[in-house]
Design a protein around this motif. Structure first.
Motif, PDB file in Angstrom:
ATOM      1  N   LYS A   8     -15.557  45.664 -65.832  1.00 41.43           N
ATOM      2  CA  LYS A   8     -15.239  44.256 -65.639  1.00 41.43           C
ATOM      3  C   LYS A   8     -16.427  43.527 -65.000  1.00 41.43           C
ATOM      4  O   LYS A   8     -17.310  44.158 -64.432  1.00 41.43           O
ATOM      5  CB  LYS A   8     -14.008  44.137 -64.724  1.00 41.43           C
ATOM      6  N   ASN A  10     -18.782  41.859 -62.417  1.00 40.89           N
ATOM      7  CA  ASN A  10     -18.997  42.006 -60.977  1.00 40.89           C
ATOM      8  C   ASN A  10     -18.826  43.428 -60.424  1.00 40.89           C
ATOM      9  O   ASN A  10     -18.884  43.629 -59.225  1.00 40.89           O
ATOM     10  CB  ASN A  10     -18.072  41.045 -60.210  1.00 40.89           C
ATOM     11  N   GLY A  12     -20.915  45.748 -61.025  1.00 38.61           N
ATOM     12  CA  GLY A  12     -22.270  46.214 -60.734  1.00 38.61           C
ATOM     13  C   GLY A  12     -22.993  46.834 -61.918  1.00 38.61           C
ATOM     14  O   GLY A  12     -23.930  47.619 -61.745  1.00 38.61           O
ATOM     15  N   LYS A  13     -22.607  46.438 -63.125  1.00 42.65           N
ATOM     16  CA  LYS A  13     -23.246  47.000 -64.322  1.00 42.65           C
ATOM     17  C   LYS A  13     -24.749  46.710 -64.343  1.00 42.65           C
ATOM     18  O   LYS A  13     -25.572  47.605 -64.529  1.00 42.65           O
ATOM     19  CB  LYS A  13     -22.593  46.427 -65.599  1.00 42.65           C
ATOM     20  N   SER A  14     -25.089  45.435 -64.162  1.00 48.04           N
ATOM     21  CA  SER A  14     -26.509  45.064 -64.218  1.00 48.04           C
ATOM     22  C   SER A  14     -27.273  45.671 -63.053  1.00 48.04           C
ATOM     23  O   SER A  14     -28.416  46.111 -63.215  1.00 48.04           O
ATOM     24  CB  SER A  14     -26.661  43.549 -64.231  1.00 48.04           C
ATOM     25  N   VAL A  28     -29.565  39.386 -61.292  1.00 48.60           N
ATOM     26  CA  VAL A  28     -28.343  39.666 -60.540  1.00 48.60           C
ATOM     27  C   VAL A  28     -28.304  38.702 -59.366  1.00 48.60           C
ATOM     28  O   VAL A  28     -29.281  38.546 -58.646  1.00 48.60           O
ATOM     29  CB  VAL A  28     -28.335  41.109 -60.000  1.00 48.60           C
ATOM     30  N   THR A  29     -27.206  38.048 -59.172  1.00 51.88           N
ATOM     31  CA  THR A  29     -27.096  37.173 -58.008  1.00 51.88           C
ATOM     32  C   THR A  29     -25.862  37.540 -57.213  1.00 51.88           C
ATOM     33  O   THR A  29     -25.043  38.339 -57.659  1.00 51.88           O
ATOM     34  CB  THR A  29     -26.991  35.685 -58.399  1.00 51.88           C
ATOM     35  N   ASP A  30     -25.725  36.959 -56.045  1.00 52.28           N
ATOM     36  CA  ASP A  30     -24.589  37.280 -55.196  1.00 52.28           C
ATOM     37  C   ASP A  30     -23.351  36.460 -55.522  1.00 52.28           C
ATOM     38  O   ASP A  30     -22.301  36.673 -54.959  1.00 52.28           O
ATOM     39  CB  ASP A  30     -24.960  37.123 -53.713  1.00 52.28           C
ATOM     40  N   THR A  35     -24.507  37.422 -63.574  1.00 55.09           N
ATOM     41  CA  THR A  35     -25.588  38.095 -64.273  1.00 55.09           C
ATOM     42  C   THR A  35     -25.800  37.415 -65.618  1.00 55.09           C
ATOM     43  O   THR A  35     -24.840  37.081 -66.295  1.00 55.09           O
ATOM     44  CB  THR A  35     -25.219  39.554 -64.546  1.00 55.09           C
ATOM     45  N   GLU A  69     -18.548  34.209 -65.510  1.00 53.64           N
ATOM     46  CA  GLU A  69     -18.438  35.236 -66.520  1.00 53.64           C
ATOM     47  C   GLU A  69     -17.012  35.785 -66.540  1.00 53.64           C
ATOM     48  O   GLU A  69     -16.384  35.889 -65.514  1.00 53.64           O
ATOM     49  CB  GLU A  69     -19.377  36.381 -66.134  1.00 53.64           C
ATOM     50  N   ASN A 119     -18.442  52.533 -58.266  1.00 54.00           N
ATOM     51  CA  ASN A 119     -19.622  51.905 -57.650  1.00 54.00           C
ATOM     52  C   ASN A 119     -19.284  51.235 -56.309  1.00 54.00           C
ATOM     53  O   ASN A 119     -18.126  51.083 -55.959  1.00 54.00           O
ATOM     54  CB  ASN A 119     -20.205  50.871 -58.621  1.00 54.00           C
ATOM     55  N   LYS A 120     -20.318  50.842 -55.602  1.00 50.39           N
ATOM     56  CA  LYS A 120     -20.247  50.178 -54.288  1.00 50.39           C
ATOM     57  C   LYS A 120     -19.701  51.134 -53.221  1.00 50.39           C
ATOM     58  O   LYS A 120     -19.019  50.732 -52.291  1.00 50.39           O
ATOM     59  CB  LYS A 120     -19.421  48.873 -54.358  1.00 50.39           C
ATOM     60  N   ASP A 122     -21.213  52.439 -50.986  1.00 47.11           N
ATOM     61  CA  ASP A 122     -21.760  52.060 -49.668  1.00 47.11           C
ATOM     62  C   ASP A 122     -20.786  51.186 -48.880  1.00 47.11           C
ATOM     63  O   ASP A 122     -20.835  51.132 -47.654  1.00 47.11           O
ATOM     64  CB  ASP A 122     -23.102  51.337 -49.844  1.00 47.11           C
ATOM     65  N   LEU A 123     -19.867  50.496 -49.594  1.00 44.76           N
ATOM     66  CA  LEU A 123     -18.930  49.600 -48.911  1.00 44.76           C
ATOM     67  C   LEU A 123     -17.645  50.315 -48.462  1.00 44.76           C
ATOM     68  O   LEU A 123     -16.867  49.761 -47.693  1.00 44.76           O
ATOM     69  CB  LEU A 123     -18.537  48.434 -49.828  1.00 44.76           C
ATOM     70  N   SER A 154     -23.678  54.254 -55.532  1.00 45.79           N
ATOM     71  CA  SER A 154     -24.015  52.921 -55.047  1.00 45.79           C
ATOM     72  C   SER A 154     -25.265  52.467 -55.792  1.00 45.79           C
ATOM     73  O   SER A 154     -26.346  53.018 -55.605  1.00 45.79           O
ATOM     74  CB  SER A 154     -24.282  52.932 -53.544  1.00 45.79           C
ATOM     75  N   ARG A 156     -26.594  49.635 -55.347  1.00 48.52           N
ATOM     76  CA  ARG A 156     -27.416  48.948 -54.359  1.00 48.52           C
ATOM     77  C   ARG A 156     -28.312  49.927 -53.601  1.00 48.52           C
ATOM     78  O   ARG A 156     -29.488  49.665 -53.396  1.00 48.52           O
ATOM     79  CB  ARG A 156     -26.530  48.176 -53.381  1.00 48.52           C
TER      80      ARG A 156
END
Ligand code: GDP
Ligand code: MG
Length: 209
Positions: A8, A10, A12-14, A28-30, A35, A69, A119-120, A122-123, A154, A156
């Motif tokens: 989906k 956001n 983190g694919k890109s 990639v932006t926040d 993207t 998106e 993914n993520k 780290d969070l 992660s 990131r």
């Protein structure tokens, strides 16, 4: 080998593709889901060229003139059809949702093996048992797809991102494997334990009627 990166907006694919390439080829932006302009990218790995296919959602202008998106099944399908193996990303904080199961189903229906990357990481609040616990929860939710390899990453922090590629190679090799008639006979034929058990069951049920 062509690898589609699916999931989906956001998740983190890109970011994942960028992390593998170690360069910012993709924007990639926040701001969630911003993207833009995905390009297929070539990753050199173990002397081999792997094609990474990022999957962007569609963009739609919202009231405040922001580009948002959203998930597009059509684009996902196009990526799946072009790939040999699919990496389905989910966000550890969102968990596994119906939409993710649908993406996995779309891949497997078309005989594309899937690696699931959470993914993520780290969070996530975690201790030594968290990954195992979460993996169990995910496998329960995956139900008939519970055989998929699952990895916690992660993008990131670039944590375990190359392990994903190792898993991609493994599932691709499994997919390519051809089983000889001999092996099949041994596994399923009259002398196999499986066959005997099936035959045994058959006899019992006949004598019961
Ligand atoms: N904390 C954290 N944020 C991430 C990670 N990967 C991606 N993000 C963030 O999630 C947002 C969406 O990432 P993006 O790569 O554009 O997702 P895409 O829509 O799936 O391509 C961006 O703000 C990224 O910085 C990660 O591993 N950890
Ligand atoms: Mg993207």
């Amino acid at each position: 080998m062509k690898i589609a990166v699916l999931g989906k907006p956001n998740v983190g694919k890109s970011s994942f593709v960028n992390a593998l390439l170690q360069e910012d080829r993709h924007i990639v932006t926040d701001v969630p889901g911003t993207t833009r302009d995905p390009i297929d990218a070539v990753l050199r790995s173990h002397g081999e060229e792997l094609l990474l296919i990022d999957t962007a959602g569609l963009r739609r202008r919202s009231r405040i003139q922001e580009s948002v998106e959203f998930y597009s099944a059509v684009r996902t399908l196009k990526s799946i059809e072009r790939c040999d193996v699919a990496v389905v990303l989910i966000d550890v904080q969102a968990g596994l949702e119906h939409q993710d199961l649908r993406i996995i189903e779309m891949c497997l229906e078309r005989k594309r093996p899937v690696v699931m990357a959470v993914n993520k990481w780290d969070l996530a609040e975690k201790d030594s048992g968290t990954a195992a616990q979460l993996e169990k929860v995910l496998r329960d939710r995956l139900r008939k797809f519970d055989f998929l390899p699952i990895i916690f990453i992660s993008a990131r922090e670039r944590q375990r991102i190359y392990k994903v590629i190792d898993l991609v190679r493994t599932v691709d090799a499994e997919q390519q494997r051809r089983i000889s008639t001999n092996e099949l006979n041994e596994a399923l034929g009259p002398t196999s334990p499986l066959f005997r058990r099936a035959a045994g069951r058959g006899r019992r049920s006949r004598s019961n009627t």
